[in-house]
Design a protein around this motif. Structure first.
Motif, PDB file in Angstrom:
ATOM      1  N   PHE A 109      -6.846  -6.694   0.030  1.00  0.00           N
ATOM      2  CA  PHE A 109      -6.969  -6.568   1.486  1.00  0.00           C
ATOM      3  C   PHE A 109      -8.199  -5.746   1.856  1.00  0.00           C
ATOM      4  O   PHE A 109      -8.998  -6.143   2.714  1.00  0.00           O
ATOM      5  CB  PHE A 109      -5.703  -5.926   2.053  1.00  0.00           C
ATOM      6  N   ARG A 142      -2.342   2.240   6.246  1.00  0.00           N
ATOM      7  CA  ARG A 142      -2.150   1.475   7.482  1.00  0.00           C
ATOM      8  C   ARG A 142      -3.514   1.131   8.078  1.00  0.00           C
ATOM      9  O   ARG A 142      -4.244   2.003   8.533  1.00  0.00           O
ATOM     10  CB  ARG A 142      -1.307   2.271   8.478  1.00  0.00           C
ATOM     11  N   TRP A 143      -3.828  -0.149   8.068  1.00  0.00           N
ATOM     12  CA  TRP A 143      -5.096  -0.630   8.612  1.00  0.00           C
ATOM     13  C   TRP A 143      -4.988  -0.771  10.129  1.00  0.00           C
ATOM     14  O   TRP A 143      -3.958  -1.206  10.661  1.00  0.00           O
ATOM     15  CB  TRP A 143      -5.464  -1.975   7.999  1.00  0.00           C
ATOM     16  N   TRP A 170       1.510   5.476   2.264  1.00  0.00           N
ATOM     17  CA  TRP A 170       1.130   4.105   2.597  1.00  0.00           C
ATOM     18  C   TRP A 170      -0.230   4.090   3.256  1.00  0.00           C
ATOM     19  O   TRP A 170      -0.715   5.100   3.767  1.00  0.00           O
ATOM     20  CB  TRP A 170       2.161   3.436   3.498  1.00  0.00           C
ATOM     21  N   GLU A 228       1.815  -4.156  -5.232  1.00  0.00           N
ATOM     22  CA  GLU A 228       1.457  -3.775  -3.874  1.00  0.00           C
ATOM     23  C   GLU A 228       0.061  -3.142  -3.825  1.00  0.00           C
ATOM     24  O   GLU A 228      -0.712  -3.394  -2.900  1.00  0.00           O
ATOM     25  CB  GLU A 228       2.480  -2.789  -3.295  1.00  0.00           C
ATOM     26  N   LEU A 275      -3.177  -4.361  -1.774  1.00  0.00           N
ATOM     27  CA  LEU A 275      -3.999  -3.491  -0.932  1.00  0.00           C
ATOM     28  C   LEU A 275      -5.464  -3.538  -1.364  1.00  0.00           C
ATOM     29  O   LEU A 275      -6.374  -3.524  -0.527  1.00  0.00           O
ATOM     30  CB  LEU A 275      -3.480  -2.054  -0.986  1.00  0.00           C
ATOM     31  N   LEU A 327       3.608  -5.498   3.527  1.00  0.00           N
ATOM     32  CA  LEU A 327       3.774  -5.513   2.078  1.00  0.00           C
ATOM     33  C   LEU A 327       5.086  -4.872   1.628  1.00  0.00           C
ATOM     34  O   LEU A 327       5.705  -5.333   0.673  1.00  0.00           O
ATOM     35  CB  LEU A 327       2.592  -4.815   1.402  1.00  0.00           C
ATOM     36  N   ALA A 364      -1.345  -5.723   5.185  1.00  0.00           N
ATOM     37  CA  ALA A 364      -0.947  -4.441   4.610  1.00  0.00           C
ATOM     38  C   ALA A 364       0.351  -3.912   5.214  1.00  0.00           C
ATOM     39  O   ALA A 364       1.186  -3.358   4.514  1.00  0.00           O
ATOM     40  CB  ALA A 364      -2.070  -3.421   4.800  1.00  0.00           C
TER      41      ALA A 364
END
Length: 296
Positions: free
Chosen positions: A13, A87-88, A85, A6, A10, A238, A235
């Motif tokens: 990404f 977060r975009w 986490w 993951e 990221l 995931l 993202a």
């Protein structure tokens, strides 16, 4: 907890969405999240994200400060811990975030063009998400102690065999030890051991040559498969993608996808492991207590 696959997703990404953009604002919202003070977090503001790297479970955003930077880029190193986490958002709120009891821990706003950025969030009451602003990623203690990356080309079967030779402890714990092997956590260690058809309580330094070779193949194969499955996934999706691909972890009470036996669990104070008795322990259940042996 986000693990190697993951975090690698990221990294990819952010490489596509953040590299080349200017950091317009970096705002800590939770008091606990920032673990360093020199250089200050504000030092990355006005700088440009030039690269995104991964060190085990750590994300590393290289930011070239504005103006002359004889010492090279600064590094924003993030460890998402158990419940963190990234977060975009294509459009961040214009109002600055307010400290409070919510999950938001840190916000990074990006420019060129203005608008996008990402939030670091953390659910639950145990706040372990960590952000370091450093000149060298090796200044972060967790990065400095990392063992080899299992997806590095230099991590061969021979290197894995040598790594296990001095480990007189259960293989589950060895796989999770970041000082021995970088990036594998509770979930993927369960998956790797299931793929290798190996008990989590087997002693690492007692494995036969054939068992070690099989475990190496399961380790690298499971992680590569998970990375490929996560590649290109947004993202925000995931976590669900990870859960959908797991065969034993988090599936206690369900039938094993390989043999149909019921997946069992061993619980500890703050974690649990899952395994298939038929696939991994010769049909014998493991006693559900710390430092257990096979029930007789």
């Amino acid at each position: 907890m986000p693990e190697l696959p993951e975090v690698e997703a990221l990294r990819e990404f952010l490489t596509g969405h953040a590299v080349g953009r200017r950091v317009t604002r970096a705002t800590p919202v939770a008091f606990h999240v920032l673990k360093t003070y020199d250089p200050p977090l504000s030092a990355v503001e006005g700088g440009t994200v030039t690269a995104v790297a991964r060190h085990g479970k750590f994300l590393d955003l290289a930011v070239e400060p504005p103006g002359a930077a004889p010492d090279g880029p600064l590094h924003l190193v993030v460890h998402l811990a158990r419940a963190g986490w990234l977060r975009w958002q294509d459009e961040l709120p214009t109002a600055p975030p307010k400290p409070g009891k919510g999950p938001l821990a840190l916000r990074v706003a990006l420019g060129d063009p203005p608008g996008p950025g990402f939030d670091l969030t953390e659910a639950g009451t145990q706040k372990r998400l960590a952000v370091h602003c450093v000149r060298d990623p090796a200044e972060v203690p967790g990065v400095a102690r990392l063992g080899p990356d299992p997806l590095d080309p230099s991590f061969t079967a021979a290197a894995f065999t040598a790594l296990l030779a001095g480990e007189h402890r259960q293989i589950k714990g060895v796989l999770r030890d970041q000082g021995v092997l970088a990036g594998v956590g509770n979930a993927y260690s369960d998956e790797i051991l299931h793929a290798a058809r190996m008990s989590p309580f087997k002693l690492a330094d007692k494995l036969t040559a054939a068992e070690t070779a099989g475990l190496y193949d399961a380790l690298t194969g499971t992680l590569r498969e998970a990375v490929e499955r996560s590649r290109g996934v947004a993202a925000g999706r995931l976590k669900s993608e990870k859960r959908s691909g797991l065969r034993v972890h988090g599936r206690a009470g369900e039938p094993c996808r390989v043999c149909g036996d019921t997946i069992r669990e061993v619980s500890y104070r703050d974690s649990a492991l899952q395994y298939c008795p038929t696939c991994q322990t010769g049909g014998k259940p493991l006693a559900d207590r710390r430092l257990s042996r096979l029930l007789k």
